[in-house]
Write a protein that holds these residues in place. Structure first.
Motif, mmCIF file in Angstrom:
data_model
loop_
_atom_site.group_PDB
_atom_site.id
_atom_site.type_symbol
_atom_site.label_atom_id
_atom_site.label_comp_id
_atom_site.label_asym_id
_atom_site.label_seq_id
_atom_site.Cartn_x
_atom_site.Cartn_y
_atom_site.Cartn_z
ATOM 1 N N GLY A 35 0.813 -1.218 0.000
ATOM 2 C CA GLY A 35 0.000 0.000 0.000
ATOM 3 C C GLY A 35 0.845 1.266 0.000
ATOM 4 N N HIS A 36 1.995 1.194 0.621
ATOM 5 C CA HIS A 36 2.863 2.377 0.731
ATOM 6 C C HIS A 36 3.222 2.939 -0.645
ATOM 7 N N ASN A 37 3.428 2.041 -1.623
ATOM 8 C CA ASN A 37 3.773 2.500 -2.968
ATOM 9 C C ASN A 37 2.644 3.324 -3.574
ATOM 10 N N GLY A 62 10.607 8.443 9.818
ATOM 11 C CA GLY A 62 11.246 7.710 10.918
ATOM 12 C C GLY A 62 11.913 6.467 10.362
ATOM 13 N N ILE A 63 11.560 5.303 10.900
ATOM 14 C CA ILE A 63 12.123 4.043 10.408
ATOM 15 C C ILE A 63 10.990 3.033 10.224
ATOM 16 N N GLY A 64 11.065 2.302 9.140
ATOM 17 C CA GLY A 64 10.061 1.296 8.792
ATOM 18 C C GLY A 64 9.984 1.237 7.272
ATOM 19 N N CYS A 65 9.213 0.287 6.750
ATOM 20 C CA CYS A 65 9.010 0.253 5.295
ATOM 21 C C CYS A 65 8.405 1.584 4.867
ATOM 22 N N SER A 66 7.386 2.013 5.600
ATOM 23 C CA SER A 66 6.715 3.275 5.295
ATOM 24 C C SER A 66 7.704 4.437 5.307
ATOM 25 N N VAL A 83 15.385 8.510 12.778
ATOM 26 C CA VAL A 83 15.407 7.319 13.633
ATOM 27 C C VAL A 83 13.968 6.942 14.005
ATOM 28 N N HIS A 84 13.823 5.760 14.511
ATOM 29 C CA HIS A 84 12.507 5.154 14.709
ATOM 30 C C HIS A 84 11.653 5.932 15.714
ATOM 31 N N GLY A 85 10.552 6.437 15.214
ATOM 32 C CA GLY A 85 9.592 7.110 16.090
ATOM 33 C C GLY A 85 9.877 8.563 16.375
ATOM 34 N N GLY A 108 4.975 5.171 9.996
ATOM 35 C CA GLY A 108 4.198 3.941 10.002
ATOM 36 C C GLY A 108 3.389 3.872 11.283
ATOM 37 N N ASP A 109 2.556 2.876 11.373
ATOM 38 C CA ASP A 109 1.751 2.718 12.579
ATOM 39 C C ASP A 109 2.626 2.314 13.763
ATOM 40 N N GLY A 110 3.689 1.574 13.488
ATOM 41 C CA GLY A 110 4.613 1.248 14.568
ATOM 42 C C GLY A 110 5.417 2.483 14.931
ATOM 43 N N ASP A 111 5.923 3.125 13.930
ATOM 44 C CA ASP A 111 6.748 4.329 14.103
ATOM 45 C C ASP A 111 5.985 5.409 14.879
ATOM 46 N N SER A 114 3.576 3.340 18.539
ATOM 47 C CA SER A 114 4.298 2.684 19.633
ATOM 48 C C SER A 114 5.487 3.541 20.039
ATOM 49 N N ILE A 115 6.617 3.304 19.422
ATOM 50 C CA ILE A 115 7.844 3.982 19.857
ATOM 51 C C ILE A 115 7.709 5.501 19.758
ATOM 52 N N GLY A 116 6.923 5.971 18.805
ATOM 53 C CA GLY A 116 6.883 7.408 18.554
ATOM 54 C C GLY A 116 5.676 8.129 19.121
ATOM 55 N N ASP A 136 -0.649 3.057 7.458
ATOM 56 C CA ASP A 136 -1.118 2.195 8.549
ATOM 57 C C ASP A 136 -1.466 0.795 8.055
ATOM 58 N N ASN A 137 -0.636 -0.173 8.413
ATOM 59 C CA ASN A 137 -0.920 -1.553 7.999
ATOM 60 C C ASN A 137 -1.150 -2.482 9.180
ATOM 61 N N GLY A 138 -1.164 -1.914 10.389
ATOM 62 C CA GLY A 138 -1.477 -2.731 11.565
ATOM 63 C C GLY A 138 -0.353 -3.655 12.008
ATOM 64 N N VAL A 139 0.756 -3.608 11.285
ATOM 65 C CA VAL A 139 1.901 -4.454 11.669
ATOM 66 C C VAL A 139 3.215 -3.702 11.490
ATOM 67 N N TYR A 140 4.245 -4.275 12.031
ATOM 68 C CA TYR A 140 5.597 -3.814 11.754
ATOM 69 C C TYR A 140 6.055 -4.557 10.508
ATOM 70 N N GLY A 141 6.009 -3.897 9.367
ATOM 71 C CA GLY A 141 6.423 -4.572 8.139
ATOM 72 C C GLY A 141 7.906 -4.887 8.161
ATOM 73 N N LEU A 142 8.707 -3.894 8.434
ATOM 74 C CA LEU A 142 10.157 -4.042 8.278
ATOM 75 C C LEU A 142 10.759 -5.098 9.203
ATOM 76 N N THR A 143 10.135 -5.306 10.354
ATOM 77 C CA THR A 143 10.677 -6.343 11.250
ATOM 78 C C THR A 143 9.899 -7.645 11.105
ATOM 79 N N LYS A 144 9.158 -7.753 10.033
ATOM 80 C CA LYS A 144 8.524 -8.997 9.610
ATOM 81 C C LYS A 144 7.266 -9.392 10.363
ATOM 82 N N SER B 311 21.204 9.526 23.178
ATOM 83 C CA SER B 311 22.169 8.614 22.576
ATOM 84 C C SER B 311 21.889 8.306 21.103
ATOM 85 N N GLU B 312 20.712 7.808 20.789
ATOM 86 C CA GLU B 312 20.461 7.346 19.417
ATOM 87 C C GLU B 312 20.584 8.499 18.414
ATOM 88 N N PHE B 313 20.043 9.640 18.787
ATOM 89 C CA PHE B 313 20.055 10.772 17.868
ATOM 90 C C PHE B 313 21.468 11.303 17.619
HETATM 91 C C1 TPP Z 1 15.132 2.003 18.341
HETATM 92 C C2 TPP Z 1 14.693 0.981 17.345
HETATM 93 N N1 TPP Z 1 14.044 -0.106 17.765
HETATM 94 C C3 TPP Z 1 13.642 -1.037 16.866
HETATM 95 C C4 TPP Z 1 13.890 -0.872 15.541
HETATM 96 C C5 TPP Z 1 13.473 -1.948 14.573
HETATM 97 N N2 TPP Z 1 12.364 -1.543 13.723
HETATM 98 C C6 TPP Z 1 12.591 -1.096 12.491
HETATM 99 S S1 TPP Z 1 11.181 -0.733 11.684
HETATM 100 C C7 TPP Z 1 10.241 -1.205 12.995
HETATM 101 C C8 TPP Z 1 8.737 -1.190 12.944
HETATM 102 C C9 TPP Z 1 8.201 -0.456 11.788
HETATM 103 O O1 TPP Z 1 6.824 -0.566 11.777
HETATM 104 P P1 TPP Z 1 5.956 0.549 11.086
HETATM 105 O O2 TPP Z 1 6.326 1.875 11.594
HETATM 106 O O3 TPP Z 1 4.534 0.158 11.242
HETATM 107 O O4 TPP Z 1 6.410 0.527 9.569
HETATM 108 P P2 TPP Z 1 6.057 -0.503 8.398
HETATM 109 O O5 TPP Z 1 7.318 -1.258 8.184
HETATM 110 O O6 TPP Z 1 4.951 -1.361 8.867
HETATM 111 O O7 TPP Z 1 5.706 0.363 7.275
HETATM 112 C C10 TPP Z 1 11.027 -1.622 14.034
HETATM 113 C C11 TPP Z 1 10.495 -2.099 15.318
HETATM 114 C C12 TPP Z 1 14.595 0.283 15.153
HETATM 115 N N3 TPP Z 1 14.891 0.538 13.884
HETATM 116 N N4 TPP Z 1 14.955 1.193 16.058
#
Ligand code: TPP
Ligand code: SF4
Ligand code: MG
Lengths: 348, 612
Positions: A35-37, A62-66, A83-85, A108-111, A114-116, A136-144, B311-313
């Motif tokens: 969907g991201h594409n 942030g970090i993720g497939c999205s 960085v993530h979140g 992303g929904d995880g980004d 949760s963390i963000g 928003d895909n309801g999962v963490y794509g990048l971490t499988k 740290s991370e940033f």
């Molecule tokens: C501090 C930190 N913890 C864990 C990770 C591993 N990590 C990378 S992407 C991701 C989840 C991404 O999920 P989402 O934001 O929903 O993006 P999607 O891949 O689903 O598009 C995690 C946990 C990371 N990169 N950095």
């Protein structure tokens, strides 16, 4: 469409003379069908059709497939995959340095949820003038494929694991916290998403769009509530959305009482055509009620839930000079010798 | 006389003839939140105005009101302004701690105390001056609720008489302190006079401690390190400031807010800056990095717990090569530690903050003057080298008042580093963000908003090649890491050089940094006088270490490294940098009790290691 004058043979150009090619990004490395594409494509369309100068855009993620996807649209725009979140703080800093930029954040929904969630909450609260998209895909794509905090109760992972925690509704949160343009859409709803993105570009303040964006690899199966099929079957648009940029004429007229028109900061109009119910997107309480109602009814409500064109943005509250702080010349940022002498005198 | 309990037995006037002038430390023991700070500042200022070198150190609890606090003033004709271990003159106002405060004094010390505390019963080898503070206060302060505050000025008056302070200077200090608040100033002046008059009429001076006018402070100012840093940042042209409140760094940003509001609002009434209180330190440093990426001079200020969160940033800043200035006003860790006590405990954590092969530039200011100049250095370095720079101040420097020379107006223009404008971009043709064009490891960058259609690049914390494109290729990764290392090596030549205080007089050397400077200087004199140990002295001002640091160590047989932390962090950092045969020369001297380091502790440690 009126925006794109075309003459046979030459590619269409927009109102700043660019072709859509000049809004393209690198070749995607995401899964085919992700969907991201599709969302990247809609961003390209909206930016092109709105005639946004790509060199005035900043892409943040942030970090993720999205969060990778800014690499796949608008290569002419600088991008920061951070960085993530923590995209919200990067975006905030970017706009502090240069409030003239058009900032688009992809998360992303995880980004985000949760963390963000902490930074998300504060970005909404500040009404930072930017477009914030949750793919928003309801999962963490990048971490499988682990569940994210937007996964619905009862949604099933491929492995059979059932989610037994309630989802965070990022739209409800955003409305409650102070975002001034909040909506939900679906990566597969080309027309609606493009219209919403165009309106988002015209809006001054935080635009928060939660876009359901199925993960074909980890969350598109039977039992998932974020699959293409489930979303198509349960999508319930609040209204039909047309966006009319300030430089265009309204070409479709609706009967009185059928539409709600919202005039945006730049004079463009967001036209919401009533489907089944009357809905006033400027009523915050009603917006929250309607989003909550959709959860009760098990429907995926889409559309512009809330819009407020009056709230000052964070940048306005800071009373900054109009030119970007980033490039103010030395004489404006280093006080004079006399000032130092005065400070020293006081400390003697 | 009934009011003067001279508790020295036998000999009359043990101190007769042996006046100790401009060489003692005075401690005021009060309760946090009792308003004694103004009174103590008046004492400090008076001595300063009388031309005598002086320092003041506030030892306060992590509490808003009610816990004990001590303020120590040291006056010294030789300019020794480090903390002195022994207290010579105690003003005991806190019933909670008074007995303990008196017990730890060295014989011969003087104690001025609130009469009801009956401290003269505690020891017989001290000079006691009981004073009925409440009675005196009542006569000058009819308003009962102000008496708690005014009482403090009464002890200033009594001490003024006992120490020989010039009352016109005391009054000047008070008027300065209260500024336009004329009524408050009058009330306080009267309270001081009442204390003074009481002392003149009833107390006979029996201790040896005196202040006598000198002329050592001409043209000097008094300022705390955090305010000096704030001024430095303002004159460095900072535009984006973010923070999350934490002791002892908050006052840096609070002071900066005051200065910027006053001096950085344009004629149009618009600010040439943004100061944002972030939701936490992650966001604070994220905003700094976002702003710096977009071209602004940006900074944040924090302390240990905030550093941990950043740290991370900061790893992203290092690897994606984004400038940032981070002030770390160090306090005692680990964890929450002692939030209101001083330490130099964050060297190792900041030098390598974040995972992977990350390393950062550190600056070590030792004085308000250096807080001012290093603020400018920090921004210039961060932007020149496109990397985070940490300025490691500490609570002692940041929050205490120090004498300082007046700050000099910056002599060099603001250096923004290798930023390509649209015209540069037109001229250059190609552009590869991370290409080492000049051989110094530093690439050229563009900032968002550059209207050249091909000026954009993709910034990422993931592996990338010279063009900033995603890459997992082994050679791309390695080349990039090697280039980052070249840049770090180059930084050795860019950072502030060490101060070579004394060289070539001895085969033994000492290396100190930051606020250990003062005790180190004094200890060198003690070692020379008392043990005939001569020490050459180098003060390190930055990491990575410049060649001079290596040369100094190479020249000496033994080098003592002074650290205000348990784990000898500067010693360890040096060890990592030195050849094996050089590391054997290093000796460690450490102080880590939360108090500013004192000369006596250094002297005894070095003397013992030298076999004296
Ligand atoms: C501090 C930190 N913890 C864990 C990770 C591993 N990590 C990378 S992407 C991701 C989840 C991404 O999920 P989402 O934001 O929903 O993006 P999607 O891949 O689903 O598009 C995690 C946990 C990371 N990169 N950095
Ligand atoms: S794993 Fe899922 S979210 Fe990631 S690219 Fe593939 S389909 Fe998209
Ligand atoms: Mg996801």
């Amino acid at each position: 469409m009126g925006t794109i004058p075309s003459s046979t043979g030459t590619p269409k150009t927009n109102n700043i003379g660019l072709t859509v090619v000049e809004y393209k990004g690198g070749k995607t490395t995401l899964c085919a069908g992700c969907g991201h594409n599709a969302i990247s494509e809609r961003i390209i369309d909206a930016m092109f059709e709105m005639g946004v100068d790509p060199t005035r855009v900043a892409k943040l993620s942030g970090i993720g497939c999205s969060s990778k996807s800014p690499a796949y649209f608008m290569s002419r725009s600088p991008s920061f995959n951070s960085v993530h979140g923590r995209m919200p703080s990067i975006a905030t800093g970017t706009l502090l340095a240069n409030q003239g930029l058009v900032a688009i954040g992809v998360s992303g929904d995880g980004d985000t949820a949760s963390i963000g969630i902490g930074q998300f909450v504060h970005l909404m609260r500040r009404n930072i003038p930017m477009i914030y998209i949750i793919e928003d895909n309801g999962v963490y794509g990048l971490t499988k494929g682990q569940f994210s905090a937007t996964a619905d109760l009862g949604s099933k992972l491929k492995t059979g694991v059932i989610n037994d925690l309630p989802p965070i509704d990022t739209c409800a949160l955003a409305i409650q916290l102070g975002a001034t343009f909040v909506g939900r859409s679906f990566s597969g709803d080309k027309k609606q998403l493009t219209a919403m993105l165009k309106a988002a570009i015209a809006h001054k303040g935080t635009v928060m769009l939660d876009v359901i964006s199925p993960c074909v690899t980890f969350n598109d199966h039977e039992g998932s509530t974020k699959s293409y099929k489930f979303t198509k079957d349960h999508e319930e648009p609040l209204h039909d959305i047309t966006f009319v940029p300030s430089f265009e004429e309204i070409d479709v007229e609706y009967a009185e009482g059928e539409t709600v028109d919202v005039t945006m900061h730049d004079g463009s109009r967001l036209r919401l055509h009533k489907l089944e119910e009357d809905y006033d997107p400027t009523n915050k309480i009603e917006a929250l009620r309607r989003v909550a109602q959709a959860h009760e009814d098990g429907e995926i409500l889409t559309g512009v839930f809330y819009i407020n064109t009056k709230q000052p943005t964070f940048m306005e509250l800071l009373n900054m000079t109009e030119e970007p702080l980033a490039t103010l010349p030395e004489e404006r940022v280093r006080p004079s010798r006399e000032v130092l002498a005065e400070c020293m005198e006081r400390l003697k | 006389m009934a009011t003067t309990d001279l508790a020295v037995h036998g000999s009359t006037g043990q101190f007769a003839g042996s006046r100790i002038v401009n060489d003692f430390s005075l401690q005021v023991a009060t309760v946090n939140g009792s308003g004694s700070q103004s009174a103590n500042t008046v004492l400090l200022r008076t001595i300063f105005q009388m031309g005598v070198p002086v320092s003041g150190k506030n030892l306060f609890p992590s509490n808003i009101a009610g816990l004990p606090t001590w303020y120590t003033i040291r006056a010294n004709k030789n300019g020794y302004i480090a903390r002195k271990k022994e207290v010579d003159f105690l003003i005991a106002m806190n019933p909670e701690t008074a007995i303990e405060d008196v017990k730890v004094l060295a014989a011969g010390a003087a104690v001025l105390y609130d009469e009801p505390l009956k401290l003269n019963a505690v020891r017989t080898d001290l000079t006691f001056y009981p004073v009925p503070f409440d009675k005196i206060t009542a006569t000058v302060c009819p308003e009962a609720k102000l008496r708690k505050l005014v009482k403090n000025m009464v002890y200033v008056g009594v001490a003024a008489h006992l120490l020989g302070l010039d009352m016109t200077e005391v009054e000047k200090a008070i008027r300065r302190q209260f500024g336009k608040k004329q009524k408050a100033a009058d009330l306080n002046v009267n309270a001081v006079k009442a204390g003074y008059d009481y002392a003149v009429a009833t107390i006979e001076k029996m201790d040896p401690y005196w202040i006598s006018r000198m002329d050592e402070n001409r043209g000097k100012i008094i300022i705390d390190g955090n305010s000096a840093a704030a001024l430095g940042c303002m004159f460095a042209g900072v535009t984006v400031v973010t923070w999350y409140p934490i002791t002892p760094s908050s006052s840096l940003v609070e002071s900066l807010i005051d200065y910027m509001k006053k001096y950085r609002i344009g004629a149009d009434g618009k600010a040439t800056f943004a100061i944002v209180q972030a939701e936490d330190e992650l966001a604070a440093v994220g905003m700094v990095i976002g702003a710096a990426w977009a071209g602004a001079r940006s900074m944040t200020a924090t302390s240990g717990p905030g550093i941990s969160l950043m740290s991370e940033f900061t790893g992203l800043g290092y690897y994606a090569e984004v400038p940032a200035v981070i002030w770390d006003i160090q306090r005692v860790g680990p964890s929450t530690g002692l939030p209101t006590r001083t330490a130099q405990g964050d060297l190792l954590s900041t030098a390598f903050l974040s995972h992977g092969d990350t390393k950062h530039v550190l600056l070590f200011p030792a004085s308000p003057e250096e807080c001012f100049t290093m603020a400018q250095d920090a921004f210039n370095l961060a932007e020149l080298a496109q990397t985070p720079v940490f300025v490691l101040s500490d609570l002692d420097l940041g929050m205490n008042n120090w004498m300082a020379d007046q700050f000099q107006y910056p002599t060099t223009p603001i250096k923004r580093g290798k930023v390509l404008s649209k015209e540069d971009r037109d001229r250059l043709g190609g552009f590869a963000r991370y290409k080492d064009v000049d051989g110094d490891g530093i690439g050229y960058r563009t900032i968002p908003g550059n209207s050249h259609p091909a000026s954009a690049y993709f910034t990422r914390g993931s592996g990338h090649n010279e063009k900033g494109q995603y890459s997992e290729r082994p050679d791309d990764y390695r080349n990039n890491m090697d280039r980052l290392n070249r840049k770090f090596e180059y930084l050795r030549t860019l950072v502030p050089k060490p101060q070579l205080v004394v060289n070539g007089t001895s085969e033994v050397g000492v290396i100190a940094y930051g606020t250990s400077h003062y005790a180190t200087g004094e200890s060198r004199d003690q070692l020379r006088k008392e043990h005939r140990v001569e020490l050459d002295y180098l003060r390190v001002r930055a990491y990575p270490f410049s060649a001079e640091v290596h040369e100094f160590i190479a020249k000496h047989d033994r080098v003592y490294i002074i650290d205000q932390n348990r784990d000898a962090q500067m010693f360890q950092l040096l060890k990592l940098d030195l050849a094996a045969e050089q590391t054997e020369k290093l000796r460690s001297v450490r102080n880590y009790d939360g108090l500013p380091i004192d000369a006596r502790s250094i002297t005894s440690e070095i003397a013992s290691q030298e076999g004296k």
